[in-house]
Write a protein that holds these residues in place. Sequence first.
Motif, PDB file in Angstrom:
ATOM      1  N   GLU A  96       0.723  -1.133   0.033  1.00 35.02           N
ATOM      2  CA  GLU A  96      -0.058   0.131   0.014  1.00 35.02           C
ATOM      3  C   GLU A  96       0.838   1.151  -0.112  1.00 35.02           C
ATOM      4  O   GLU A  96       0.536   2.236  -0.601  1.00 35.02           O
ATOM      5  CB  GLU A  96      -0.830  -0.066   1.014  1.00 35.02           C
ATOM      6  CG  GLU A  96      -1.903   1.161   1.159  1.00 35.02           C
ATOM      7  CD  GLU A  96      -3.056   1.304   2.151  1.00 35.02           C
ATOM      8  OE1 GLU A  96      -3.613   2.279   2.676  1.00 35.02           O
ATOM      9  OE2 GLU A  96      -3.221  -0.085   2.579  1.00 35.02           O
ATOM     10  N   ALA A  97       2.030   1.303   0.790  1.00 37.35           N
ATOM     11  CA  ALA A  97       3.009   2.330   0.841  1.00 37.35           C
ATOM     12  C   ALA A  97       3.527   2.398  -0.526  1.00 37.35           C
ATOM     13  O   ALA A  97       3.722   3.575  -0.978  1.00 37.35           O
ATOM     14  CB  ALA A  97       3.863   2.175   1.940  1.00 37.35           C
ATOM     15  N   ALA A  98       3.893   1.456  -1.250  1.00 39.23           N
ATOM     16  CA  ALA A  98       4.477   1.589  -2.466  1.00 39.23           C
ATOM     17  C   ALA A  98       3.628   2.221  -3.768  1.00 39.23           C
ATOM     18  O   ALA A  98       3.964   3.016  -4.322  1.00 39.23           O
ATOM     19  CB  ALA A  98       5.045   0.387  -2.932  1.00 39.23           C
ATOM     20  N   VAL A  99       2.076   2.022  -3.292  1.00 37.69           N
ATOM     21  CA  VAL A  99       1.356   2.511  -4.278  1.00 37.69           C
ATOM     22  C   VAL A  99       1.089   3.888  -4.143  1.00 37.69           C
ATOM     23  O   VAL A  99       1.200   4.826  -4.955  1.00 37.69           O
ATOM     24  CB  VAL A  99      -0.117   1.725  -4.121  1.00 37.69           C
ATOM     25  CG1 VAL A  99      -1.165   2.570  -5.046  1.00 37.69           C
ATOM     26  CG2 VAL A  99      -0.085   0.260  -4.646  1.00 37.69           C
ATOM     27  N   ARG A 100       0.888   4.228  -2.728  1.00 34.64           N
ATOM     28  CA  ARG A 100       0.518   5.633  -2.580  1.00 34.64           C
ATOM     29  C   ARG A 100       1.922   6.516  -2.789  1.00 34.64           C
ATOM     30  O   ARG A 100       1.899   7.812  -2.881  1.00 34.64           O
ATOM     31  CB  ARG A 100       0.175   5.719  -1.050  1.00 34.64           C
ATOM     32  CG  ARG A 100      -1.268   5.171  -1.218  1.00 34.64           C
ATOM     33  CD  ARG A 100      -1.941   4.875   0.324  1.00 34.64           C
ATOM     34  NE  ARG A 100      -1.906   6.151   1.197  1.00 34.64           N
ATOM     35  CZ  ARG A 100      -2.044   5.890   2.564  1.00 34.64           C
ATOM     36  NH1 ARG A 100      -2.641   4.746   3.004  1.00 34.64           N
ATOM     37  NH2 ARG A 100      -2.236   6.941   3.362  1.00 34.64           N
TER      38      ARG A 100
END
Length: 363
Positions: A206-210
């Motif tokens: 999720e951090a990678a996406v955001r």
Amino acid sequence: MGTILILANSSGGLYDFRNELLVRLLEHHRVVISLPDQTKVKELREEGCEIIETPINRRGVNPKEDLKLLIAYRKLMKSIKPDMVITYTIKPNIYGGFACRMTKVPYITTITGLGGAFDKKGLFLKMIVHMYRAGLKKAECIFFQNDENRRIFEGYRIAGKKERRVNGSGVNLQRHYFEAYPGEGKTTFLFVGRVMKERGILEYLEAAVRLHQEDVEFAILGYCDEDYQEMLDEYAQKGIISQWGFHTEVHPYLAKANVIVVASFHEGMSNALIEAAATGRPVIASDISGCKEAFEEGVTGFGFTPGNADDLIRAMEKFLALSKEEQAHMGKAAREKMECEFDRKSVIDAYISEINEQLLYHS
């Protein structure tokens, strides 16, 4: 010359994190190791260890399989007649402990982490507590890798004859030597560990996406232990993450990264974290026992609440706000902390002194 029997659930883990102990033991003892896999068996045999393959289902509780493991361990005790047994990880600790009690063989146990077992409730938790109590009751010494695990055992009245606290398995400072910090260019976050929910992979993704941007890379080093490969492939195709695969030698990959991310929900002591710090890399780590002992907030890394993607992103943004010079300084401080507190030699010395004391007492 005595015989030491070691019960473990991974040849890779035993060789990578405890091999220095094996080498020391081999100087004066016959060393027999019970293992379920072949990953580092060749290396262990070449050093002089005798290997016996014993299947273990590492995940889940299957009464029939676990009974087979207990029977196999008991047969080992009777055939090998060890002077001392050393156990690592949950099932070898519990069922190895049962077998040692049945055959009256002295044993030393190491709690390398509790996983999610003590987060359960009801009958399952009662069963786990009962099994630990029975398996560890006669242990000559229980080694703990963090204070929280020790407090949990005290709370549930799980105890052996004595206990000791060590800083995990320590880190080999020669093998994981200091590496110059990567220069200008993109910032690489590196997730190290098995790809599974309890290791925080969903929060990391999720951090990678955001936070996805051209000058930031989100890499993953480790094998897929749960059904996430399709998701990883999709994210890699979109350029959101990089898959660096599974490698038995992690040092070169730690050196390539700017910061290592350890997002676990539970740890005994995170080997990934202390190896990264020894390499001179800052860390972003779960604020839990087994991680927080090995980094200093704002000095060698940043902590975050495990299972909370927003808090992980906050920690990552704090790191990205630092200059490369500040990041490099954080990495140097991380190395210094490992040299002062986590040298594997001191951990091995603690085990050797305990083993020698027990062998002398039982001789």
